[in-house]
Design a protein around this motif. Structure first.
Motif, PDB file in Angstrom:
ATOM      1  N   LEU A  76       0.830  -1.202   0.000  1.00 24.48           N
ATOM      2  CA  LEU A  76       0.000   0.000   0.000  1.00 24.48           C
ATOM      3  C   LEU A  76       0.868   1.258   0.000  1.00 24.48           C
ATOM      4  CD1 LEU A  76      -2.864   1.129   0.125  1.00 24.48           C
ATOM      5  CD2 LEU A  76      -2.745   0.997   2.622  1.00 24.48           C
ATOM      6  N   GLN A  77       1.940   1.239   0.779  1.00 22.76           N
ATOM      7  CA  GLN A  77       2.844   2.386   0.820  1.00 22.76           C
ATOM      8  C   GLN A  77       3.516   2.589  -0.537  1.00 22.76           C
ATOM      9  OE1 GLN A  77       3.330   4.504   3.590  1.00 22.76           O
ATOM     10  NE2 GLN A  77       4.281   5.721   1.957  1.00 22.76           N
ATOM     11  N   LEU A  78       3.878   1.474  -1.165  1.00 28.03           N
ATOM     12  CA  LEU A  78       4.485   1.570  -2.495  1.00 28.03           C
ATOM     13  C   LEU A  78       3.499   2.164  -3.490  1.00 28.03           C
ATOM     14  CD1 LEU A  78       6.800   0.971  -4.442  1.00 28.03           C
ATOM     15  CD2 LEU A  78       5.870  -1.358  -4.710  1.00 28.03           C
ATOM     16  N   ALA A  79       2.250   1.711  -3.428  1.00 23.26           N
ATOM     17  CA  ALA A  79       1.231   2.276  -4.313  1.00 23.26           C
ATOM     18  C   ALA A  79       1.034   3.758  -4.050  1.00 23.26           C
ATOM     19  CB  ALA A  79      -0.082   1.516  -4.132  1.00 23.26           C
ATOM     20  N   CYS A  80       1.092   4.137  -2.781  1.00 23.47           N
ATOM     21  CA  CYS A  80       0.961   5.550  -2.404  1.00 23.47           C
ATOM     22  C   CYS A  80       2.112   6.370  -2.991  1.00 23.47           C
ATOM     23  CB  CYS A  80       0.914   5.673  -0.893  1.00 23.47           C
ATOM     24  SG  CYS A  80       0.786   7.368  -0.283  1.00 23.47           S
ATOM     25  N   ASP A  81       3.322   5.835  -2.906  1.00 24.45           N
ATOM     26  CA  ASP A  81       4.484   6.550  -3.457  1.00 24.45           C
ATOM     27  C   ASP A  81       4.364   6.701  -4.970  1.00 24.45           C
ATOM     28  OD1 ASP A  81       5.500   6.684  -0.912  1.00 24.45           O
ATOM     29  OD2 ASP A  81       6.828   4.951  -1.143  1.00 24.45           O
ATOM     30  N   ILE A  82       3.897   5.650  -5.614  1.00 21.63           N
ATOM     31  CA  ILE A  82       3.728   5.718  -7.076  1.00 21.63           C
ATOM     32  C   ILE A  82       2.671   6.767  -7.439  1.00 21.63           C
ATOM     33  CG2 ILE A  82       2.962   4.439  -9.102  1.00 21.63           C
ATOM     34  CD1 ILE A  82       4.186   1.932  -7.829  1.00 21.63           C
ATOM     35  N   ALA A 131      -6.214  12.758   1.495  1.00 21.31           N
ATOM     36  CA  ALA A 131      -6.462  11.717   0.493  1.00 21.31           C
ATOM     37  C   ALA A 131      -6.044  10.330   0.988  1.00 21.31           C
ATOM     38  CB  ALA A 131      -5.733  12.060  -0.805  1.00 21.31           C
ATOM     39  N   ILE A 132      -4.926  10.252   1.725  1.00 24.00           N
ATOM     40  CA  ILE A 132      -4.415   8.924   2.133  1.00 24.00           C
ATOM     41  C   ILE A 132      -4.880   8.522   3.532  1.00 24.00           C
ATOM     42  CG2 ILE A 132      -2.401   9.189   0.666  1.00 24.00           C
ATOM     43  CD1 ILE A 132      -0.761   9.807   3.182  1.00 24.00           C
ATOM     44  N   ALA A 133      -5.499   9.442   4.280  1.00 24.18           N
ATOM     45  CA  ALA A 133      -5.945   9.102   5.641  1.00 24.18           C
ATOM     46  C   ALA A 133      -6.911   7.926   5.659  1.00 24.18           C
ATOM     47  CB  ALA A 133      -6.561  10.331   6.301  1.00 24.18           C
ATOM     48  N   PRO A 134      -7.892   7.809   4.737  1.00 32.45           N
ATOM     49  CA  PRO A 134      -8.800   6.643   4.753  1.00 32.45           C
ATOM     50  C   PRO A 134      -8.077   5.313   4.551  1.00 32.45           C
ATOM     51  CG  PRO A 134      -9.735   8.415   3.448  1.00 32.45           C
ATOM     52  CD  PRO A 134      -8.322   8.799   3.743  1.00 32.45           C
ATOM     53  N   LEU A 135      -6.874   5.352   4.006  1.00 29.26           N
ATOM     54  CA  LEU A 135      -6.101   4.115   3.796  1.00 29.26           C
ATOM     55  C   LEU A 135      -5.278   3.731   5.011  1.00 29.26           C
ATOM     56  CD1 LEU A 135      -4.782   4.854   0.176  1.00 29.26           C
ATOM     57  CD2 LEU A 135      -6.800   3.522   0.848  1.00 29.26           C
ATOM     58  N   ASP A 164       0.400  19.321   0.687  1.00 33.48           N
ATOM     59  CA  ASP A 164       0.609  18.425   1.820  1.00 33.48           C
ATOM     60  C   ASP A 164      -0.705  18.113   2.527  1.00 33.48           C
ATOM     61  OD1 ASP A 164       2.637  17.045   3.608  1.00 33.48           O
ATOM     62  OD2 ASP A 164       1.616  18.339   5.059  1.00 33.48           O
ATOM     63  N   LYS A 165      -1.522  19.139   2.787  1.00 29.40           N
ATOM     64  CA  LYS A 165      -2.807  18.925   3.450  1.00 29.40           C
ATOM     65  C   LYS A 165      -3.747  18.098   2.585  1.00 29.40           C
ATOM     66  CE  LYS A 165      -2.024  21.161   7.258  1.00 29.40           C
ATOM     67  NZ  LYS A 165      -1.977  20.469   8.556  1.00 29.40           N
ATOM     68  N   ARG A 166      -3.787  18.431   1.316  1.00 28.22           N
ATOM     69  CA  ARG A 166      -4.661  17.662   0.413  1.00 28.22           C
ATOM     70  C   ARG A 166      -4.221  16.194   0.326  1.00 28.22           C
ATOM     71  NH1 ARG A 166      -3.436  21.750  -4.073  1.00 28.22           N
ATOM     72  NH2 ARG A 166      -3.959  20.030  -5.493  1.00 28.22           N
TER      73      ARG A 166
END
Length: 248
Positions: free
Chosen positions: A131-137, A229-233, A223-225
């Protein structure tokens, strides 16, 4: 005419018509006590052979009976031995299951539970890494989109103004110097009917904005946006780092 002398001779012999079965007698040597008839010798020999054959047959029957009894005893002993061995094996197995086997089963179950928990933790860790990798991509894709599309900020400003501007109240939009040059003219035209003040603010990172109206502030920074966006994950990852250069 029969004389007294002839009568005496006749008394010593038996007339042939008065003689029945005759057996020839053979004299042995003088002084020998064995004098037998041939027929008697043959009969004795035949009887001896018959007795021998009878004895052999009887011995054969007795031997066969003994062998059968031995075979039956062996089969019975073998069966009993198998039954006893099976019963002994079952007894030992029951004792093992009730004692050492139960303890071994408990240890094995504990090991399986520990392995299962370890695998679950490993899977969760791997899932988190993926999931972190997908987030970075995704972050890199968004950065590329922001660099190549100068109008990418317009929807963000429009959404923020839509949340704050109502009933003709004035609002202030702060943009980075780069973004102000790129989109301010188009935004002024789009929101010409609204009392909006467009300001250049070097403190606002590129790609973001800050909208103020009636004492309320909307932080539209990248940064805030990104955090929203990633908080639900279940992730908490900063948008930029010290090596990102322009902040996008």
């Amino acid at each position: 005419m029969t004389t007294a002398s002839s009568k005496n001779r006749y008394a010593r012999f038996i007339p042939s018509e008065e003689v029945g079965d005759v057996t020839q007698w053979r004299f042995g040597a003088v002084g020998s006590s064995h004098a037998q008839l041939p027929e008697l010798e043959a009969t004795t020999e035949a009887e001896t052979e018959a007795d021998a054959a009878a004895r052999m047959a009887q011995e054969a029957l007795e031997q066969a009976a003994l062998q059968q009894a031995s075979d039956d005893a062996y089969a019975l002993g073998l069966q009993k031995g198998r039954e006893q061995a099976t019963a002994e094996w079952q007894r030992r197995m029951d004792e093992y299951v009730a004692g050492e086997g139960l303890e071994a089963a408990r240890r094995l179950d504990a090991a399986v539970q520990a392995l299962s928990a370890s695998l679950d933790a490993m899977q969760q860790h791997m899932a988190q890494d993926v999931l972190q990798l997908a987030c970075d991509i995704a972050r890199q894709v968004v950065r590329q989109e922001l660099r190549s599309n100068t109008d990418a900020l317009r929807p963000v400003v429009g959404e923020a103004l839509g949340m704050l501007v109502a009933d003709g109240k004035p609002a202030t939009v702060r943009l980075s110097p780069t973004d102000h040059v790129a989109v301010a003219a188009a935004l002024r035209e789009e929101f010409s009917a609204s009392p909006v003040q467009w300001l250049v603010d070097a403190a606002v990172p590129p790609g973001g904005c800050q909208v103020e109206a009636a004492g309320a502030v909307v932080d539209g920074s990248l940064d805030k946006r990104w955090q929203r966006a990633i908080a639900p994950l279940g992730l908490a990852s900063a948008w930029s780092s010290a090596g990102d250069g322009d902040g996008i």
